[in-house]
Structures are given as structure tokens and as C-alpha cells.
Design a protein around this motif. Structure first.
Motif, short mmCIF file in Angstrom:
data_model
loop_
_atom_site.label_atom_id
_atom_site.label_comp_id
_atom_site.label_asym_id
_atom_site.label_seq_id
_atom_site.Cartn_x
_atom_site.Cartn_y
_atom_site.Cartn_z
N UNK A 1 140.35 -20.42 133.69
CA UNK A 1 140.02 -19.45 134.73
C UNK A 1 141.11 -18.38 134.85
N UNK A 2 142.37 -18.80 134.80
CA UNK A 2 143.47 -17.84 134.81
C UNK A 2 143.47 -16.98 133.55
N UNK A 3 143.22 -17.61 132.42
CA UNK A 3 143.13 -16.90 131.14
C UNK A 3 142.07 -15.81 131.20
N UNK A 4 140.92 -16.12 131.77
CA UNK A 4 139.81 -15.17 131.79
C UNK A 4 140.02 -14.01 132.77
N UNK A 5 141.05 -14.08 133.60
CA UNK A 5 141.35 -12.95 134.48
C UNK A 5 142.19 -11.89 133.75
N UNK A 6 142.84 -12.27 132.66
CA UNK A 6 143.74 -11.35 131.95
C UNK A 6 143.25 -10.99 130.55
N UNK A 7 142.94 -11.99 129.76
CA UNK A 7 142.80 -11.77 128.32
C UNK A 7 141.53 -11.05 127.87
N UNK A 8 140.39 -11.20 128.49
CA UNK A 8 139.24 -10.43 127.98
C UNK A 8 139.48 -8.92 127.98
N UNK A 9 139.98 -8.37 129.09
CA UNK A 9 140.22 -6.92 129.11
C UNK A 9 141.37 -6.55 128.19
N UNK A 10 142.39 -7.41 128.11
CA UNK A 10 143.50 -7.14 127.20
C UNK A 10 143.01 -7.11 125.75
N UNK A 11 142.11 -8.00 125.39
CA UNK A 11 141.59 -8.02 124.03
C UNK A 11 140.64 -6.85 123.76
N UNK A 12 139.88 -6.43 124.75
CA UNK A 12 139.04 -5.25 124.56
C UNK A 12 139.92 -4.05 124.22
N UNK A 13 140.98 -3.86 124.99
CA UNK A 13 141.91 -2.76 124.70
C UNK A 13 142.52 -2.95 123.32
N UNK A 14 142.95 -4.15 123.02
CA UNK A 14 143.58 -4.45 121.73
C UNK A 14 142.66 -4.14 120.56
N UNK A 15 141.45 -4.66 120.58
CA UNK A 15 140.55 -4.50 119.44
C UNK A 15 139.95 -3.10 119.36
N UNK A 16 139.83 -2.41 120.48
CA UNK A 16 139.19 -1.10 120.47
C UNK A 16 140.17 0.05 120.29
N UNK A 17 141.38 -0.09 120.82
CA UNK A 17 142.27 1.07 120.88
C UNK A 17 143.60 0.93 120.13
N UNK A 18 144.11 -0.27 120.02
CA UNK A 18 145.43 -0.46 119.42
C UNK A 18 145.31 -0.51 117.90
N UNK A 19 146.14 0.27 117.20
CA UNK A 19 146.11 0.21 115.73
C UNK A 19 146.48 -1.19 115.25
N UNK A 20 145.86 -1.65 114.17
CA UNK A 20 146.12 -3.01 113.69
C UNK A 20 147.59 -3.35 113.50
N UNK A 21 148.38 -2.40 113.05
CA UNK A 21 149.80 -2.67 112.82
C UNK A 21 150.56 -2.92 114.13
N UNK A 22 150.02 -2.52 115.26
CA UNK A 22 150.70 -2.66 116.54
C UNK A 22 150.11 -3.76 117.43
N UNK A 23 149.11 -4.46 116.96
CA UNK A 23 148.39 -5.42 117.80
C UNK A 23 149.25 -6.60 118.23
N UNK A 24 150.07 -7.12 117.36
CA UNK A 24 150.91 -8.26 117.74
C UNK A 24 151.91 -7.82 118.81
N UNK A 25 152.50 -6.64 118.64
CA UNK A 25 153.43 -6.13 119.65
C UNK A 25 152.72 -5.97 120.99
N UNK A 26 151.52 -5.41 120.98
CA UNK A 26 150.75 -5.23 122.22
C UNK A 26 150.48 -6.58 122.89
N UNK A 27 150.01 -7.55 122.15
CA UNK A 27 149.71 -8.87 122.72
C UNK A 27 150.98 -9.53 123.26
N UNK A 28 152.10 -9.37 122.56
CA UNK A 28 153.35 -9.93 123.05
C UNK A 28 153.80 -9.27 124.35
N UNK A 29 153.53 -7.98 124.50
CA UNK A 29 153.88 -7.28 125.73
C UNK A 29 152.99 -7.76 126.87
N UNK A 30 151.70 -7.94 126.59
CA UNK A 30 150.78 -8.44 127.63
C UNK A 30 151.20 -9.83 128.03
#
Length: 87
Positions: free
Chosen positions: A58-87
Motif C-alpha cells: 500500500x505504501x509502495x503504491x502511493x509512490x512508485x506507479x507515478x514515479x515509474x510513469x515519469x521514468x518510462x515516459x520522460x526519462x532517457x534510458x541512460x538516466x533511469x537508474x539515477x532517477x529511480x535512486x533519487x526517488x
């Protein structure tokens, strides 16, 4: 799967697979392995996973779905790990 990896269908598919399959499986595995490494008995491990899985997801679903939408839609593949680590 669509040819464009950032199309809405592709992004939704990736997020859905991550949140419906990977999150519960990997969270359960994490709790189980940590409990076993701490010396818990098997029966205690099952109880621990049952007790902690729902609130954690339940806690996971409050953060990660929107974070992953941003990640997969907007973040360049080379920067995705950095983005996820920041989140």
C-alpha cells in the motif's frame, strides 16, 4: 508491445507489470530472506511476510506507479537508474 517504448500503452504495460507482478514478489522475497538471515524459523517467516506485505505494498503504491510513469515516459534510458535512486 508497441514499437515506441514511451507510448502510453507501453508505459502502462511496464508500470502494471512492475506493480502487479514484481513488487509483490520481490517484496515478499526481501522480507523472507532478511528474516531467514536473522535466524527466524520458517513458520515465523511466513507469518512475517503475511503481516508486512499488505502495508508495504500500500505504501509502495502511493509512490512508485507515478514515479515509474515519469521514468518510462520522460526519462532517457541512460538516466533511469539515477532517477529511480533519487526517488
Amino acid at each position: 508491445m508497441p514499437a515506441d517504448p514511451t507510448s502510453p500503452i507501453a508505459v502502462f504495460s511496464k508500470v502494471a507489470l512492475d506493480q502487479v507482478l514484481m513488487a509483490p514478489c520481490m517484496t515478499s522475497l526481501f522480507f523472507a530472506v532478511m528474516a531467514l538471515l536473522e535466524g527466524s524459523e520458517r513458520s515465523e517467516v511466513v507469518d512475517l511476510v503475511k503481516r508486512k506485505l499488505k502495508p508495504t505494498l500500500l505504501a509502495n503504491w502511493t509512490v512508485w506507479p507515478i514515479a515509474h510513469v515519469i521514468n518510462f515516459a520522460l526519462v532517457p534510458p541512460a538516466q533511469r537508474i539515477l532517477y529511480i535512486n533519487v526517488v
